[in-house]
Motif scaffolding. Structure first.
Motif, PDB file in Angstrom:
ATOM      1  N   UNK A  89      -9.446 -17.056 -18.445  1.00 46.78           N
ATOM      2  CA  UNK A  89      -8.902 -16.093 -19.413  1.00 46.78           C
ATOM      3  C   UNK A  89      -8.717 -16.725 -20.790  1.00 46.78           C
ATOM      4  N   UNK A  90      -8.929 -15.922 -21.808  1.00 53.59           N
ATOM      5  CA  UNK A  90      -8.744 -16.390 -23.178  1.00 53.59           C
ATOM      6  C   UNK A  90      -7.265 -16.522 -23.509  1.00 53.59           C
ATOM      7  N   UNK A  91      -6.449 -15.658 -22.939  1.00 53.94           N
ATOM      8  CA  UNK A  91      -5.019 -15.652 -23.219  1.00 53.94           C
ATOM      9  C   UNK A  91      -4.276 -16.296 -22.058  1.00 53.94           C
ATOM     10  N   UNK A 112       8.120  -8.914 -12.992  1.00 47.69           N
ATOM     11  CA  UNK A 112       6.975  -8.197 -13.575  1.00 47.69           C
ATOM     12  C   UNK A 112       6.309  -9.101 -14.611  1.00 47.69           C
ATOM     13  N   UNK A 113       4.985  -8.969 -14.719  1.00 49.63           N
ATOM     14  CA  UNK A 113       4.266  -9.723 -15.751  1.00 49.63           C
ATOM     15  C   UNK A 113       4.787  -9.344 -17.127  1.00 49.63           C
ATOM     16  N   UNK A 114       4.745 -10.283 -18.012  1.00 45.34           N
ATOM     17  CA  UNK A 114       5.090 -10.040 -19.405  1.00 45.34           C
ATOM     18  C   UNK A 114       4.183  -8.931 -19.945  1.00 45.34           C
ATOM     19  N   UNK A 115       4.762  -7.965 -20.629  1.00 42.16           N
ATOM     20  CA  UNK A 115       3.957  -6.848 -21.132  1.00 42.16           C
ATOM     21  C   UNK A 115       2.974  -7.290 -22.202  1.00 42.16           C
ATOM     22  N   UNK A 118       0.012  -8.556 -20.236  1.00 38.33           N
ATOM     23  CA  UNK A 118      -0.717  -7.418 -19.684  1.00 38.33           C
ATOM     24  C   UNK A 118      -1.645  -6.797 -20.726  1.00 38.33           C
ATOM     25  N   UNK A 119      -1.142  -6.600 -21.927  1.00 35.88           N
ATOM     26  CA  UNK A 119      -1.968  -6.013 -22.995  1.00 35.88           C
ATOM     27  C   UNK A 119      -3.116  -6.951 -23.398  1.00 35.88           C
ATOM     28  N   UNK A 124      -8.917  -8.291 -23.239  1.00 29.99           N
ATOM     29  CA  UNK A 124      -9.966  -9.248 -22.878  1.00 29.99           C
ATOM     30  C   UNK A 124     -10.943  -8.629 -21.882  1.00 29.99           C
ATOM     31  N   UNK A 125     -10.439  -7.841 -20.942  1.00 38.93           N
ATOM     32  CA  UNK A 125     -11.310  -7.187 -19.961  1.00 38.93           C
ATOM     33  C   UNK A 125     -12.291  -6.248 -20.654  1.00 38.93           C
TER      34      UNK A 125
END
Length: 164
Positions: A89-91, A112-115, A118-119, A124-125
């Motif tokens: 992943x880039x991030x 929960x994943x950090x929002x 997630x963004x 990136x996807x």
């Protein structure tokens, strides 16, 4: 998104040049480096990465060189990018939200994943999907319509003289 390395540009241009080879021919790494005005050692590092991902075939020896391992339509731009810069992943979320003054020390508060993560991964996807839908054949088509006749002739002459 991350900045792509200079190697990605070099690899894309080299792959595009290799599409112009005659059937069964190879282009020496030295010729690829000369054509693009980069050092041979720099270029060969990237060609090895492309070969490791089976995007090019490397033929050793004094008559050796490189050619595409698959048809241009079967090589995506994402294949080339990931061969050079990797597929990770880039991030990368470092969970800095947990360091803020007054942030909870309870690990359960962060299930929960950090929002932001997630963004960023969602964006990136989309970027990766766009590269996956474009192939080396698309670059060939762009070159045919955007590279002037004089330059196309010069490229063809170079390939004819340098291919083995």
């Amino acid at each position: 998104m991350r900045r792509l390395s200079d190697g990605v540009e070099t690899a894309l241009h080299c792959m595009l040049l290799l599409t112009g080879l005659d059937e069964g021919m190879v282009l020496p790494g030295k010729s690829l480096a000369e054509f693009h005005g980069v050092s041979e050692s720099y270029l060969l590092k990237h060609m090895r990465a492309l070969a490791a991902r089976h995007l090019v075939e490397a033929t050793p020896g004094p008559r050796g060189g490189y050619r595409l391992a698959r048809a241009p339509a079967e090589i995506t731009l994402l294949d080339i990018v990931e061969a050079i810069d990797g597929s990770g992943p880039a991030f990368t979320c470092r969970e800095i939200r947990r360091r803020a003054p007054g942030a909870s020390t309870d690990p359960c508060a962060y299930k929960a994943d950090c929002f932001i993560k997630t963004r960023m991964l969602s964006a990136e996807a989309v970027w990766r999907d766009a590269l996956r839908r474009q192939s080396l054949a698309d670059l060939v088509a762009d070159g045919e319509s955007m590279i002037g006749q004089t330059n196309r002739q010069a490229i063809a002459a170079f390939l004819k003289a340098e291919q083995r």
